[in-house]
Design a protein around this motif. Sequence first.
Motif, short mmCIF file in Angstrom:
data_model
loop_
_atom_site.label_atom_id
_atom_site.label_comp_id
_atom_site.label_asym_id
_atom_site.label_seq_id
_atom_site.Cartn_x
_atom_site.Cartn_y
_atom_site.Cartn_z
N VAL A 174 0.73 -1.20 -0.04
CA VAL A 174 0.07 -0.11 -0.08
C VAL A 174 0.86 1.21 0.02
CG1 VAL A 174 -1.85 1.24 1.22
CG2 VAL A 174 -1.88 -1.15 1.36
N LEU A 175 0.93 1.93 -1.14
CA LEU A 175 1.86 3.13 -1.24
C LEU A 175 0.87 4.39 -1.41
CD1 LEU A 175 4.31 1.68 -3.63
CD2 LEU A 175 4.73 2.14 -1.14
N SER A 176 1.50 5.54 -1.12
CA SER A 176 0.96 6.79 -1.29
C SER A 176 1.79 7.33 -2.68
CB SER A 176 1.18 7.85 -0.34
OG SER A 176 2.56 8.27 -0.28
N GLY A 177 0.91 8.36 -3.39
CA GLY A 177 1.61 8.56 -4.66
C GLY A 177 2.81 9.12 -4.40
N LYS A 178 3.09 10.01 -3.59
CA LYS A 178 4.58 10.68 -3.13
C LYS A 178 5.39 9.56 -2.93
CE LYS A 178 5.54 14.54 -0.90
NZ LYS A 178 5.29 15.56 0.32
N GLU A 179 5.22 8.34 -2.09
CA GLU A 179 6.07 7.21 -2.01
C GLU A 179 6.60 6.80 -3.41
OE1 GLU A 179 4.69 5.92 2.48
OE2 GLU A 179 3.60 5.06 0.60
N LEU A 180 5.25 6.38 -4.50
CA LEU A 180 5.61 5.60 -5.58
C LEU A 180 6.46 6.65 -6.48
CD1 LEU A 180 5.22 3.53 -7.38
CD2 LEU A 180 3.04 4.52 -8.28
N VAL A 181 6.47 7.82 -6.41
CA VAL A 181 7.22 8.81 -7.00
C VAL A 181 8.59 8.68 -6.42
CG1 VAL A 181 8.07 11.24 -7.60
CG2 VAL A 181 5.50 10.12 -7.69
N GLN A 182 8.91 8.63 -5.27
CA GLN A 182 10.24 8.52 -4.72
C GLN A 182 10.88 7.08 -5.22
OE1 GLN A 182 9.82 8.98 -0.54
NE2 GLN A 182 9.68 11.10 -0.82
N ILE A 183 10.09 5.95 -5.46
CA ILE A 183 10.62 4.58 -5.62
C ILE A 183 10.83 4.75 -7.31
CG2 ILE A 183 9.79 2.36 -6.13
CD1 ILE A 183 8.06 2.58 -3.34
N LEU A 184 10.07 5.39 -8.07
CA LEU A 184 10.32 5.52 -9.49
C LEU A 184 11.61 6.25 -9.58
CD1 LEU A 184 6.61 5.60 -10.89
CD2 LEU A 184 8.20 3.70 -10.70
N LYS A 185 11.71 7.38 -9.06
CA LYS A 185 13.04 8.34 -9.07
C LYS A 185 14.08 7.34 -8.85
CE LYS A 185 11.12 12.96 -8.62
NZ LYS A 185 11.27 14.02 -7.88
N LYS A 186 14.34 6.49 -7.74
CA LYS A 186 15.38 5.72 -7.52
C LYS A 186 15.67 4.76 -8.65
CE LYS A 186 14.94 5.98 -2.49
NZ LYS A 186 14.82 5.23 -1.31
N LEU A 187 14.61 4.18 -9.15
CA LEU A 187 14.67 3.32 -10.39
C LEU A 187 15.38 3.91 -11.70
CD1 LEU A 187 11.77 0.97 -9.60
CD2 LEU A 187 14.14 0.54 -9.29
N GLY A 188 15.35 5.42 -11.51
CA GLY A 188 15.80 5.97 -12.98
C GLY A 188 14.94 6.89 -13.60
N PHE A 189 13.65 6.92 -13.34
CA PHE A 189 12.60 7.72 -13.79
C PHE A 189 12.85 9.28 -13.33
CE2 PHE A 189 10.61 3.78 -14.18
CZ PHE A 189 9.83 3.82 -15.50
N GLN A 190 12.70 10.01 -14.28
CA GLN A 190 12.67 11.71 -14.06
C GLN A 190 11.39 12.30 -14.28
OE1 GLN A 190 15.41 12.90 -17.11
NE2 GLN A 190 17.27 12.28 -15.81
#
Length: 70
Positions: A6-22
């Motif tokens: 269960v994630l918030s939108g903000k948490e998912l954005v942080q995870i995606l940024k760590k995976l190389g998304f900008q």
Amino acid sequence: MARLPVLSGKELVQILKKLGFQEVRQKGSHVSLQKDNHRTVVPLHDELAKGTLLGILKQCGLSKDDLTPS
């Protein structure tokens, strides 16, 4: 196979940024992210619905296992 967290939108954005998304842009409560040919929009809700989270993962070419720390 890992359970879907269960994630918030903000948490998912942080995870995606760590995976190389900008972060490309933000309009209101929606953040657009991009990595190579993968693009997605993440709503900044307190809790993302399961279907929304699965759809975002599919657009990013990721699996549920990519969200869990190794």
